[in-house]
Design a protein around this motif. Structure first.
Motif, PDB file in Angstrom:
ATOM      1  N   LEU A  41       0.817  -1.217   0.000  1.00 30.83           N
ATOM      2  CA  LEU A  41       0.000   0.000   0.000  1.00 30.83           C
ATOM      3  C   LEU A  41       0.852   1.270   0.000  1.00 30.83           C
ATOM      4  N   PRO A  42       1.878   1.390   0.875  1.00 32.64           N
ATOM      5  CA  PRO A  42       2.708   2.600   0.812  1.00 32.64           C
ATOM      6  C   PRO A  42       3.395   2.791  -0.534  1.00 32.64           C
ATOM      7  N   VAL A  43       3.813   1.704  -1.181  1.00 25.33           N
ATOM      8  CA  VAL A  43       4.473   1.817  -2.486  1.00 25.33           C
ATOM      9  C   VAL A  43       3.538   2.487  -3.490  1.00 25.33           C
ATOM     10  N   LEU A  44       2.300   2.027  -3.538  1.00 32.49           N
ATOM     11  CA  LEU A  44       1.349   2.572  -4.510  1.00 32.49           C
ATOM     12  C   LEU A  44       0.952   4.009  -4.171  1.00 32.49           C
ATOM     13  N   VAL A  45       0.783   4.285  -2.871  1.00 32.03           N
ATOM     14  CA  VAL A  45       0.394   5.638  -2.465  1.00 32.03           C
ATOM     15  C   VAL A  45       1.501   6.638  -2.784  1.00 32.03           C
ATOM     16  N   VAL A  46       2.733   6.304  -2.418  1.00 31.79           N
ATOM     17  CA  VAL A  46       3.860   7.217  -2.647  1.00 31.79           C
ATOM     18  C   VAL A  46       4.123   7.374  -4.141  1.00 31.79           C
ATOM     19  N   ALA A  47       4.043   6.255  -4.896  1.00 23.92           N
ATOM     20  CA  ALA A  47       4.254   6.348  -6.344  1.00 23.92           C
ATOM     21  C   ALA A  47       3.215   7.271  -6.984  1.00 23.92           C
ATOM     22  N   ALA A  48       1.957   7.121  -6.569  1.00 21.38           N
ATOM     23  CA  ALA A  48       0.902   7.972  -7.128  1.00 21.38           C
ATOM     24  C   ALA A  48       1.105   9.431  -6.731  1.00 21.38           C
ATOM     25  N   ALA A  49       1.486   9.654  -5.474  1.00 23.15           N
ATOM     26  CA  ALA A  49       1.607  11.024  -4.978  1.00 23.15           C
ATOM     27  C   ALA A  49       2.799  11.765  -5.579  1.00 23.15           C
ATOM     28  N   PHE A  50       3.904  11.066  -5.832  1.00 22.02           N
ATOM     29  CA  PHE A  50       5.129  11.740  -6.243  1.00 22.02           C
ATOM     30  C   PHE A  50       5.486  11.547  -7.714  1.00 22.02           C
ATOM     31  N   TYR A  51       5.146  10.393  -8.282  1.00 24.21           N
ATOM     32  CA  TYR A  51       5.551  10.135  -9.658  1.00 24.21           C
ATOM     33  C   TYR A  51       4.455  10.451 -10.665  1.00 24.21           C
ATOM     34  N   LEU A  52       3.223  10.052 -10.365  1.00 20.71           N
ATOM     35  CA  LEU A  52       2.139  10.372 -11.306  1.00 20.71           C
ATOM     36  C   LEU A  52       1.884  11.869 -11.381  1.00 20.71           C
ATOM     37  N   THR A  53       2.193  12.584 -10.307  1.00 20.37           N
ATOM     38  CA  THR A  53       1.998  14.044 -10.293  1.00 20.37           C
ATOM     39  C   THR A  53       3.215  14.800 -10.805  1.00 20.37           C
ATOM     40  N   GLY A  54       4.348  14.095 -10.999  1.00 19.18           N
ATOM     41  CA  GLY A  54       5.553  14.762 -11.476  1.00 19.18           C
ATOM     42  C   GLY A  54       6.333  15.490 -10.406  1.00 19.18           C
ATOM     43  N   LEU A  55       5.978  15.303  -9.128  1.00 17.46           N
ATOM     44  CA  LEU A  55       6.685  16.003  -8.056  1.00 17.46           C
ATOM     45  C   LEU A  55       8.093  15.459  -7.843  1.00 17.46           C
ATOM     46  N   ALA A  56       8.294  14.177  -8.090  1.00 19.30           N
ATOM     47  CA  ALA A  56       9.605  13.559  -7.890  1.00 19.30           C
ATOM     48  C   ALA A  56      10.345  13.469  -9.212  1.00 19.30           C
ATOM     49  N   PRO A  57      11.638  13.758  -9.198  1.00 16.02           N
ATOM     50  CA  PRO A  57      12.419  13.613 -10.440  1.00 16.02           C
ATOM     51  C   PRO A  57      12.553  12.136 -10.816  1.00 16.02           C
ATOM     52  N   GLU A  58      12.764  11.882 -12.084  1.00 16.95           N
ATOM     53  CA  GLU A  58      12.915  10.510 -12.566  1.00 16.95           C
ATOM     54  C   GLU A  58      14.186  10.392 -13.406  1.00 16.95           C
ATOM     55  N   PRO A  59      15.341  10.333 -12.717  1.00 15.03           N
ATOM     56  CA  PRO A  59      16.601  10.178 -13.456  1.00 15.03           C
ATOM     57  C   PRO A  59      16.709   8.811 -14.102  1.00 15.03           C
ATOM     58  N   ALA A  60      17.682   8.650 -14.965  1.00  8.14           N
ATOM     59  CA  ALA A  60      17.851   7.391 -15.694  1.00  8.14           C
ATOM     60  C   ALA A  60      18.080   6.244 -14.726  1.00  8.14           C
ATOM     61  N   LEU A  61      17.446   5.118 -15.015  1.00  7.63           N
ATOM     62  CA  LEU A  61      17.565   3.930 -14.170  1.00  7.63           C
ATOM     63  C   LEU A  61      19.033   3.514 -14.041  1.00  7.63           C
ATOM     64  N   GLY A  62      19.491   3.371 -12.805  1.00  6.52           N
ATOM     65  CA  GLY A  62      20.855   2.933 -12.558  1.00  6.52           C
ATOM     66  C   GLY A  62      21.863   4.052 -12.476  1.00  6.52           C
ATOM     67  N   SER A  63      21.453   5.277 -12.741  1.00 11.54           N
ATOM     68  CA  SER A  63      22.384   6.397 -12.646  1.00 11.54           C
ATOM     69  C   SER A  63      22.660   6.733 -11.186  1.00 11.54           C
ATOM     70  N   ALA A  64      23.695   7.559 -10.948  1.00  6.43           N
ATOM     71  CA  ALA A  64      24.044   7.953  -9.577  1.00  6.43           C
ATOM     72  C   ALA A  64      22.872   8.679  -8.911  1.00  6.43           C
ATOM     73  N   ALA A  65      22.186   9.531  -9.675  1.00  8.69           N
ATOM     74  CA  ALA A  65      21.038  10.252  -9.114  1.00  8.69           C
ATOM     75  C   ALA A  65      19.916   9.296  -8.744  1.00  8.69           C
ATOM     76  N   TRP A  66      19.711   8.272  -9.597  1.00 13.19           N
ATOM     77  CA  TRP A  66      18.660   7.295  -9.296  1.00 13.19           C
ATOM     78  C   TRP A  66      18.971   6.563  -8.006  1.00 13.19           C
ATOM     79  N   TRP A  67      20.235   6.120  -7.834  1.00 14.87           N
ATOM     80  CA  TRP A  67      20.605   5.429  -6.596  1.00 14.87           C
ATOM     81  C   TRP A  67      20.487   6.353  -5.392  1.00 14.87           C
ATOM     82  N   ALA A  68      20.834   7.618  -5.539  1.00 15.39           N
ATOM     83  CA  ALA A  68      20.734   8.557  -4.419  1.00 15.39           C
ATOM     84  C   ALA A  68      19.287   8.741  -3.982  1.00 15.39           C
ATOM     85  N   LEU A  69      18.366   8.681  -4.934  1.00 12.14           N
ATOM     86  CA  LEU A  69      16.949   8.840  -4.603  1.00 12.14           C
ATOM     87  C   LEU A  69      16.368   7.621  -3.900  1.00 12.14           C
ATOM     88  N   ARG A  70      17.080   6.462  -3.929  1.00 12.97           N
ATOM     89  CA  ARG A  70      16.566   5.279  -3.214  1.00 12.97           C
ATOM     90  C   ARG A  70      16.485   5.537  -1.711  1.00 12.97           C
TER      91      ARG A  70
END
Length: 395
Positions: free
Chosen positions: A259-288
């Motif tokens: 449930l938290p995965v879906l809620v956070v994904a909807a709140a931050f990714y579907l709305t564009g609030l969270a950046p989406e760097p390239a998969l596997g990049s340093a920025a992507w790992w930092a956002l983990r």
């Protein structure tokens, strides 16, 4: 990313669930049998303890699916979310089937001891060869019971001291399991990943493969080696105080962790609030790091909010739990069959297959849970064996 598949060797802990489940079930059934309990009574009590929280969780998800369907939510999105909320359910029908087989499996354990797991493993290997080489329909389903049944049966052996008398036994299990896994991955057709990867065939989990069986044996051996020092650690009151609440919330964590995965994904990714760097990049790992922290905080809030519900289910369980001396009542077996079928359906197709409300599985789970809860001994049976009704059953 391919290299991250190696991390699943540490993250895949389902063998430990079945190992611990066998350890607990063996003790519970042995106590119930000594107190005059029956297989049906014992199974009814264990099944209901699982089915009540599962039914509540499923009801909440199905209600959300119904509302979203009426509101016209995109069918593909609804199907994906429904699958994510039900994908962990594969564990439940397998565990319920092993619970139903426990009296037979434990009787085999009492007669043949540590020879039973190798026999189950050998049959599982034959089934896996057929799956890989011939691809016969339905044969792979046997390994859900056979492979995880090996871990379950090892739990019996662990509880009765058959694996802990000499340190050489768990060492041999750990080393032999690792070597067998390495050989199967290097020389055989099996991938290293112990979770399902899209497009990867064969899979080590769907159905459980020979490689999964080898890693299961290795994990069991390591667990046996680690058990004594971990028990000494848990004897410290501060450590036990920290561990105990997590154990008490294990069913809530298991059911609600997506449930938290879906809620956070909807709140931050579907709305564009969270950046989406390239998969596997340093920025992507930092956002983990913030991603996991936010998920952890939200999950802790979910668990805390559901505590009153957990206490209410505990009260309901005590009021509806079948008698320990229950005999072969048809509501129990019919209810268990319906529940297992419905849970397997949810695990495979999710709570919104093709974006539609799953009427038959929903009715099956609801009716199955009610039938298990309604299972009771007849008045004549109670008069015949009153001592069984008073016997405690520690589940």
């Amino acid at each position: 990313m391919h290299w991250t598949q190696w991390l699943t060797l540490g993250f895949q802990i389902m063998p430990l669930f079945f190992l611990a489940g066998g350890h607990a079930a063996g003790g519970s059934w042995a106590r119930a049998r000594a107190a005059g309990g029956t297989p049906a009574g014992w199974l009814g009590r264990r099944a209901l303890r699982l089915l009540l929280p599962v039914a509540v969780y499923s009801g909440a998800v199905l209600l959300a699916v119904g509302v979203c369907t009426a509101a016209g939510v995109d069918a593909d999105t609804l199907a994906l979310v429904g699958w994510a909320m039900g994908m962990q359910f594969w564990f439940l029908p397998v565990y319920l089937l092993l619970s139903a087989l426990t009296p037979v499996l434990y009787a085999a354990h009492l007669r043949w001891g540590a020879r039973v797991p190798p026999v189950l493993g050998a049959v599982a290997l034959v089934a896996d060869v057929l799956v890989v080489a011939v691809h016969p329909p339905w044969v792979g389903l046997l390994n859900y019971v056979l492979v995880w049944g090996v871990a379950y049966q090892l739990g019996f052996c662990w509880r009765d001291g058959l694996l802990t008398g000499r340190r050489l036994v768990p060492l041999a299990m750990a080393a032999g399991g690792v070597l067998a896994f390495a050989a199967l991955v290097a020389l055989g057709p099996f991938p290293v990943s112990l979770i399902r990867v899209t497009g990867q065939s064969p899979s080590n989990t769907d159905p459980p493969s020979a490689a999964m069986l080898a890693w299961l044996v290795a994990q069991a051996g390591v667990s046996l080696l680690a058990a004594a020092p971990l028990r000494r650690l848990l004897d410290r009151e501060r450590v036990w105080r920290a561990v105990r609440p997590v154990g008490a919330a294990s069913m809530t964590l298991y059911l609600w962790h997506m449930l938290p995965v879906l809620v956070v994904a909807a709140a931050f990714y579907l709305t564009g609030l969270a950046p989406e760097p390239a998969l596997g990049s340093a920025a992507w790992w930092a956002l983990r790091v913030p991603w996991l922290l936010v998920l952890g905080a939200l999950l802790a809030g979910v668990v805390r909010a559901l505590r009153p519900l957990g206490r209410g289910l505990g009260v309901l369980y005590e009021r509806t739990v079948p008698d320990a001396g229950l005999r072969g009542a048809w509501p129990l077996w019919a209810g268990l069959a319906l529940a297992v079928t419905a849970l397997a359906r949810f695990a495979v197709r999710g709570f919104a297959p093709d974006g539609r409300f799953p009427v038959l599985p929903a009715v099956g789970l609801a009716l199955g849970t009610v039938l298990v809860a309604l299972a009771r001994r007849t008045a004549a049976e109670r008069l015949e064996r009153p001592e069984a009704a008073r016997a405690p059953d520690r589940v």
